[in-house]
Design a protein around this motif. Structure first.
Motif, PDB file in Angstrom:
ATOM      1  N   ARG A  25     -33.778  65.133  73.167  1.00 54.02           N
ATOM      2  CA  ARG A  25     -33.688  63.681  73.022  1.00 54.02           C
ATOM      3  C   ARG A  25     -32.245  63.213  73.153  1.00 54.02           C
ATOM      4  NH1 ARG A  25     -38.106  60.777  70.717  1.00 54.02           N
ATOM      5  NH2 ARG A  25     -36.532  59.242  70.219  1.00 54.02           N
ATOM      6  N   SER A  26     -32.105  62.071  73.730  1.00 54.73           N
ATOM      7  CA  SER A  26     -30.801  61.432  73.854  1.00 54.73           C
ATOM      8  C   SER A  26     -30.357  60.948  72.485  1.00 54.73           C
ATOM      9  CB  SER A  26     -30.918  60.238  74.804  1.00 54.73           C
ATOM     10  OG  SER A  26     -29.796  59.412  74.710  1.00 54.73           O
ATOM     11  N   SER A  27     -29.055  60.808  72.306  1.00 49.39           N
ATOM     12  CA  SER A  27     -28.557  60.239  71.051  1.00 49.39           C
ATOM     13  C   SER A  27     -28.789  58.727  71.024  1.00 49.39           C
ATOM     14  CB  SER A  27     -27.069  60.545  70.875  1.00 49.39           C
ATOM     15  OG  SER A  27     -26.326  59.964  71.936  1.00 49.39           O
ATOM     16  N   GLN A  28     -29.100  58.156  72.176  1.00 47.34           N
ATOM     17  CA  GLN A  28     -29.397  56.727  72.265  1.00 47.34           C
ATOM     18  C   GLN A  28     -30.867  56.499  71.918  1.00 47.34           C
ATOM     19  OE1 GLN A  28     -26.968  54.435  72.956  1.00 47.34           O
ATOM     20  NE2 GLN A  28     -25.665  56.245  72.818  1.00 47.34           N
ATOM     21  N   PRO A  29     -31.177  55.405  71.205  1.00 50.03           N
ATOM     22  CA  PRO A  29     -32.582  55.139  70.890  1.00 50.03           C
ATOM     23  C   PRO A  29     -33.389  54.828  72.149  1.00 50.03           C
ATOM     24  CG  PRO A  29     -31.186  53.327  70.158  1.00 50.03           C
ATOM     25  CD  PRO A  29     -30.281  54.399  70.672  1.00 50.03           C
ATOM     26  N   GLN A  30     -34.649  55.172  72.116  1.00 42.44           N
ATOM     27  CA  GLN A  30     -35.548  54.892  73.224  1.00 42.44           C
ATOM     28  C   GLN A  30     -35.802  53.380  73.299  1.00 42.44           C
ATOM     29  OE1 GLN A  30     -36.820  57.295  75.405  1.00 42.44           O
ATOM     30  NE2 GLN A  30     -35.249  58.487  74.367  1.00 42.44           N
ATOM     31  N   PRO A  31     -36.058  52.837  74.476  1.00 42.71           N
ATOM     32  CA  PRO A  31     -36.278  51.395  74.614  1.00 42.71           C
ATOM     33  C   PRO A  31     -37.390  50.866  73.718  1.00 42.71           C
ATOM     34  CG  PRO A  31     -36.007  52.390  76.765  1.00 42.71           C
ATOM     35  CD  PRO A  31     -36.048  53.513  75.770  1.00 42.71           C
ATOM     36  N   ASP A  32     -38.478  51.623  73.562  1.00 43.74           N
ATOM     37  CA  ASP A  32     -39.555  51.141  72.693  1.00 43.74           C
ATOM     38  C   ASP A  32     -39.127  51.131  71.228  1.00 43.74           C
ATOM     39  OD1 ASP A  32     -39.541  53.933  72.796  1.00 43.74           O
ATOM     40  OD2 ASP A  32     -41.683  54.109  72.414  1.00 43.74           O
ATOM     41  N   ASP A  33     -38.265  52.063  70.838  1.00 46.98           N
ATOM     42  CA  ASP A  33     -37.738  52.057  69.470  1.00 46.98           C
ATOM     43  C   ASP A  33     -36.835  50.850  69.244  1.00 46.98           C
ATOM     44  OD1 ASP A  33     -39.056  54.438  68.909  1.00 46.98           O
ATOM     45  OD2 ASP A  33     -37.305  55.680  69.367  1.00 46.98           O
ATOM     46  N   VAL A  34     -36.028  50.520  70.254  1.00 44.21           N
ATOM     47  CA  VAL A  34     -35.144  49.360  70.159  1.00 44.21           C
ATOM     48  C   VAL A  34     -35.968  48.085  70.026  1.00 44.21           C
ATOM     49  CG1 VAL A  34     -33.435  47.973  71.413  1.00 44.21           C
ATOM     50  CG2 VAL A  34     -33.240  50.457  71.392  1.00 44.21           C
ATOM     51  N   LEU A  35     -36.999  47.954  70.837  1.00 43.83           N
ATOM     52  CA  LEU A  35     -37.850  46.776  70.802  1.00 43.83           C
ATOM     53  C   LEU A  35     -38.560  46.646  69.462  1.00 43.83           C
ATOM     54  CD1 LEU A  35     -39.032  44.346  72.262  1.00 43.83           C
ATOM     55  CD2 LEU A  35     -40.795  45.849  73.195  1.00 43.83           C
ATOM     56  N   GLU A  36     -39.084  47.749  68.954  1.00 46.75           N
ATOM     57  CA  GLU A  36     -39.775  47.719  67.669  1.00 46.75           C
ATOM     58  C   GLU A  36     -38.813  47.305  66.548  1.00 46.75           C
ATOM     59  OE1 GLU A  36     -42.354  50.637  64.700  1.00 46.75           O
ATOM     60  OE2 GLU A  36     -41.875  51.305  66.718  1.00 46.75           O
ATOM     61  N   ARG A  37     -37.605  47.832  66.584  1.00 51.09           N
ATOM     62  CA  ARG A  37     -36.601  47.484  65.576  1.00 51.09           C
ATOM     63  C   ARG A  37     -36.228  46.007  65.669  1.00 51.09           C
ATOM     64  NH1 ARG A  37     -32.981  50.725  62.598  1.00 51.09           N
ATOM     65  NH2 ARG A  37     -31.112  49.618  61.995  1.00 51.09           N
ATOM     66  N   GLN A  38     -36.080  45.496  66.888  1.00 54.19           N
ATOM     67  CA  GLN A  38     -35.762  44.080  67.069  1.00 54.19           C
ATOM     68  C   GLN A  38     -36.879  43.197  66.537  1.00 54.19           C
ATOM     69  OE1 GLN A  38     -35.053  43.921  71.299  1.00 54.19           O
ATOM     70  NE2 GLN A  38     -32.864  44.342  71.074  1.00 54.19           N
ATOM     71  N   GLU A  39     -38.126  43.598  66.778  1.00 55.99           N
ATOM     72  CA  GLU A  39     -39.266  42.833  66.281  1.00 55.99           C
ATOM     73  C   GLU A  39     -39.305  42.831  64.754  1.00 55.99           C
ATOM     74  OE1 GLU A  39     -42.670  44.563  68.169  1.00 55.99           O
ATOM     75  OE2 GLU A  39     -42.278  43.548  70.073  1.00 55.99           O
ATOM     76  N   LEU A  40     -39.047  43.991  64.143  1.00 51.24           N
ATOM     77  CA  LEU A  40     -39.043  44.057  62.683  1.00 51.24           C
ATOM     78  C   LEU A  40     -37.930  43.200  62.091  1.00 51.24           C
ATOM     79  CD1 LEU A  40     -39.884  47.796  61.963  1.00 51.24           C
ATOM     80  CD2 LEU A  40     -41.269  45.798  61.431  1.00 51.24           C
ATOM     81  N   PHE A  41     -36.738  43.236  62.716  1.00 53.59           N
ATOM     82  CA  PHE A  41     -35.644  42.406  62.226  1.00 53.59           C
ATOM     83  C   PHE A  41     -35.965  40.922  62.375  1.00 53.59           C
ATOM     84  CE2 PHE A  41     -32.523  46.053  62.606  1.00 53.59           C
ATOM     85  CZ  PHE A  41     -32.320  46.142  61.238  1.00 53.59           C
ATOM     86  N   ALA A  42     -36.625  40.548  63.455  1.00 55.38           N
ATOM     87  CA  ALA A  42     -37.016  39.152  63.639  1.00 55.38           C
ATOM     88  C   ALA A  42     -37.998  38.731  62.553  1.00 55.38           C
ATOM     89  CB  ALA A  42     -37.622  38.947  65.026  1.00 55.38           C
TER      90      ALA A  42
END
Length: 116
Positions: A25-42
């Motif tokens: 795995r990359s040290s960078q978050p996966q795009p779906d993880d980023v999207l899910e995190r953004q949705e939760l923060f919203a």
């Protein structure tokens, strides 16, 4: 012959064949993880917007601005004990609101409930 040369090249150069990197795995978050995190923060911001200005202020100073209780007390011109009390009550009210919100509600013992 070419395959043998390629294999020995990997060994000589200290590199690994690409198939060994599958599953790394990359040290960078996966795009779906980023999207899910953004949705939760919203959703969290929406819940915070429903709270009183005083609760939003104390929670924002502590967690978004990452200020300690002494700094918050100085900024708000209140005693440190008042900051601790306000934080405790604001966290409790936030937890109550989040527990009724679908994505933040705790899992039920039977396994139903929101994904984690």
């Amino acid at each position: 012959m070419a395959e043998d040369y390629a294999k020995s090249s990997f060994r000589r150069n200290g590199t690994q064949p690409p198939e060994l990197l599958n599953g790394v795995r990359s040290s960078q978050p996966q795009p779906d993880d980023v999207l899910e995190r953004q949705e939760l923060f919203a959703q969290l911001r929406a819940v915070l917007d429903e709270m009183s200005p005083a609760d939003r202020e104390i929670l924002t100073l502590r967690y978004a601005a990452d200020l300690d209780a002494n700094t918050i007390a100085d900024r708000l011109h209140v005693a440190v004990t008042a900051v601790h009390m306000r934080l405790s009550r604001a966290r409790q009210r936030l937890a109550e609101r989040l527990s009724t919100h679908g994505d933040f509600a705790p899992e039920h013992p039977n396994g139903s409930g929101p994904k984690t």
